[in-house]
Design a protein around this motif. Structure first.
Motif, short mmCIF file in Angstrom:
data_model
loop_
_atom_site.label_atom_id
_atom_site.label_comp_id
_atom_site.label_asym_id
_atom_site.label_seq_id
_atom_site.Cartn_x
_atom_site.Cartn_y
_atom_site.Cartn_z
N ASN A 3 129.49 -53.95 -0.46
CA ASN A 3 129.50 -53.27 -1.97
C ASN A 3 128.49 -52.13 -2.11
OD1 ASN A 3 131.51 -55.12 -2.39
ND2 ASN A 3 130.10 -56.39 -3.51
N SER A 4 127.71 -51.50 -0.99
CA SER A 4 126.79 -50.53 -1.34
C SER A 4 127.59 -49.32 -1.49
CB SER A 4 125.92 -50.56 0.11
OG SER A 4 126.65 -50.19 1.27
N ASN A 5 126.64 -48.29 -1.74
CA ASN A 5 127.16 -47.04 -2.34
C ASN A 5 128.29 -47.00 -3.35
OD1 ASN A 5 125.66 -44.58 -1.81
ND2 ASN A 5 127.23 -43.73 -0.28
N PRO A 6 128.23 -47.74 -4.22
CA PRO A 6 129.28 -47.77 -5.29
C PRO A 6 129.71 -46.29 -5.78
CG PRO A 6 127.12 -48.33 -6.43
CD PRO A 6 126.92 -48.42 -4.86
N GLY A 7 130.90 -46.08 -6.15
CA GLY A 7 131.52 -44.86 -6.43
C GLY A 7 131.99 -43.82 -5.49
N VAL A 8 131.44 -44.04 -4.39
CA VAL A 8 132.00 -43.17 -3.42
C VAL A 8 132.84 -43.96 -2.23
CG1 VAL A 8 130.58 -41.07 -3.96
CG2 VAL A 8 129.92 -43.10 -2.35
N ASP A 9 133.44 -43.13 -1.39
CA ASP A 9 134.28 -44.00 -0.21
C ASP A 9 133.54 -43.95 1.04
OD1 ASP A 9 134.47 -41.37 0.52
OD2 ASP A 9 136.86 -41.49 0.33
N TYR A 10 131.96 -43.76 1.16
CA TYR A 10 131.52 -43.54 2.43
C TYR A 10 130.08 -44.30 2.17
CZ TYR A 10 129.33 -39.92 -0.20
OH TYR A 10 128.46 -39.29 -1.38
N TYR A 11 129.56 -44.76 3.34
CA TYR A 11 128.23 -45.17 3.50
C TYR A 11 127.15 -43.93 4.25
CZ TYR A 11 130.35 -49.64 2.91
OH TYR A 11 131.29 -50.81 2.59
N ASN A 12 126.12 -44.14 3.96
CA ASN A 12 125.19 -42.91 4.61
C ASN A 12 124.09 -43.64 5.01
OD1 ASN A 12 124.04 -42.98 1.97
ND2 ASN A 12 124.86 -41.19 1.12
N THR A 13 122.95 -42.85 5.24
CA THR A 13 121.86 -43.20 5.84
C THR A 13 120.98 -43.79 4.35
OG1 THR A 13 120.62 -41.10 5.36
CG2 THR A 13 121.44 -41.68 7.75
N THR A 14 121.05 -43.24 3.23
CA THR A 14 120.41 -43.93 2.09
C THR A 14 121.02 -45.26 1.54
OG1 THR A 14 120.19 -41.57 1.25
CG2 THR A 14 119.92 -43.16 -0.21
N SER A 15 122.19 -45.26 1.78
CA SER A 15 122.93 -46.72 1.15
C SER A 15 122.38 -47.61 2.45
CB SER A 15 124.43 -46.54 1.03
OG SER A 15 124.91 -46.35 2.35
N ALA A 16 122.53 -46.96 3.72
CA ALA A 16 122.12 -48.16 4.85
C ALA A 16 120.73 -48.82 4.66
CB ALA A 16 122.42 -47.50 6.33
N PHE A 69 131.24 -63.26 12.34
CA PHE A 69 131.22 -62.68 11.08
C PHE A 69 131.12 -63.46 9.80
CE2 PHE A 69 133.46 -60.69 7.76
CZ PHE A 69 132.79 -59.54 7.40
N ASN A 70 130.28 -63.17 8.71
CA ASN A 70 130.54 -63.94 7.64
C ASN A 70 130.57 -62.99 6.40
OD1 ASN A 70 128.95 -65.03 5.16
ND2 ASN A 70 128.66 -66.83 6.55
N GLU A 71 131.75 -63.26 5.77
CA GLU A 71 132.04 -62.37 4.57
C GLU A 71 131.00 -62.41 3.53
OE1 GLU A 71 134.92 -60.42 4.43
OE2 GLU A 71 134.04 -59.42 2.82
N THR A 72 130.44 -63.51 3.34
CA THR A 72 129.32 -63.61 2.21
C THR A 72 128.11 -62.83 2.59
OG1 THR A 72 130.11 -65.80 1.67
CG2 THR A 72 128.01 -65.26 0.76
N ILE A 73 127.66 -63.03 3.79
CA ILE A 73 126.48 -62.03 4.16
C ILE A 73 126.85 -60.52 4.29
CG2 ILE A 73 124.86 -61.62 6.32
CD1 ILE A 73 124.39 -64.46 5.13
N PHE A 74 128.18 -60.10 4.40
CA PHE A 74 128.53 -58.95 4.55
C PHE A 74 128.52 -58.19 3.27
CE2 PHE A 74 132.14 -55.85 5.19
CZ PHE A 74 131.26 -54.79 6.00
N THR A 75 128.49 -59.00 2.16
CA THR A 75 128.71 -58.40 0.73
C THR A 75 127.72 -57.27 0.41
OG1 THR A 75 129.50 -60.62 0.01
CG2 THR A 75 128.96 -59.19 -1.73
N ALA A 76 126.39 -57.63 0.71
CA ALA A 76 125.57 -56.29 0.53
C ALA A 76 125.87 -55.13 1.15
CB ALA A 76 124.26 -56.77 1.24
N LEU A 77 126.18 -55.12 2.48
CA LEU A 77 126.97 -53.66 2.82
C LEU A 77 127.99 -53.40 2.20
CD1 LEU A 77 126.82 -51.46 4.75
CD2 LEU A 77 127.38 -53.03 6.70
#
Ligand code: HEM
Ligand code: MG
Length: 233
Positions: A114-127, A104-112
């Motif tokens: 921080n995605s879908n800002p403003g809400v507390d879930y990820y979805n197919t669009t953000s993915a 696991f690499n925290e820097t690489i993980f940043t994109a996922l």
């Protein structure tokens, strides 16, 4: 209890797949991550995640056997063999060419993360957006990255899997907190309220979530390798 989370010990094998590492950390797979066979994998997917023994994952497990010289089993770390299943432009690991395609690499993980800002879930669009963002970043970080139809197919499938096992397998909506714990700690977020999917995760649910991700993304091959469906090494 028997399936309590436990961090891996120094002699336990872990690999580039957060889904399988988590199953080992909860003893749905052997905690040592070794002597894994196709039926052991298929049963663990079912008991840990309610993921049914579907062909696509059975094929993944069989490809796992190709990552080692053992005759009929593999270890989780074998799965890092570059080009069999392991691919560039992962969500949470560096490319092989960058040095560590396993941890696991925290820097690489940043994109996922921080995605879908403003809400507390990820979805197919953000993915879908994250898949493209990772490609854009990675084309700069690793100009020789391999990005063919095979890698795209696998990447979409992996995104469908984290949404499905950590969230609602029918809609592909997953709480951010669950997904983050899954990637960072390779732990089932039971204490935080996660429950194993009541809906069996199968071809129908995964195909739906995958196609929604695909609809939310654009993709074109890049680099010199055009379409090597399997590169054995
Ligand atoms: C990668 C989840 C089953 C082998 C991944 C990734 C996710 C994931 C989310 C992407 C990691 C990233 O991009 O950083 C799951 C889940 C599974 C599952 C939830 C079961 C329900 C399997 C099986 C195999 C497998 C059966 C084969 C034995 C791999 C490998 C990678 C991977 C080799 C590394 C690919 C890469 O990112 O380069 N998995 N997986 N997974 N998975 Fe799994
Ligand atoms: Mg990778």
């Amino acid at each position: 209890s028997a399936h309590q989370w436990q961090a891996p010990g120094a002699n336990d094998s872990r690999g580039p797949c957060p889904g399988l590492n988590t199953l080992a950390n909860h003893a749905f797979l052997p905690r040592n991550g070794s002597n894994l066979t196709v039926p052991i994998i298929m049963r663990a997917l079912e008991s840990g995640y309610n993921v049914q023994p579907i062909d696509i994952l059975r094929v993944a497990a069989k490809l796992g056997l190709l990552t080692t010289d053992e005759e009929e089993s593999f270890q989780l770390q074998n799965l890092a063999l570059h080009g069999t299943i392991e691919h560039d432009t992962s969500l949470s690991r560096q490319d092989f060419a960058q040095g560590d395609n396993l941890h696991f690499n925290e820097t690489i993980f940043t994109a996922l993360n921080n995605s879908n800002p403003g809400v507390d879930y990820y979805n197919t669009t953000s993915a879908g957006q994250v898949l493209i963002q990772r490609l854009e970043e990675d084309k700069i970080a690793n100009p020789n990255l391999i990005n063919t139809a095979k890698e795209f197919f696998v990447r979409v499938g992996e995104s469908a899997l984290y949404l499905s096992v950590m969230g609602n397998a029918t809609t592909g909506v997953a709480p951010k907190q669950f997904v983050q714990i899954f990637f960072r700690e390779e732990r089932l977020p039971l204490a935080e309220g996660w429950k194993r999917s009541e809906v069996p995760i199968n071809d129908d649910t995964l195909d739906f979530v995958s196609s929604e991700i695909r609809n939310a993304t654009t993709w074109a091959p890049s680099g010199s390798v055009i379409c090597p469906w399997n590169r054995l090494q």
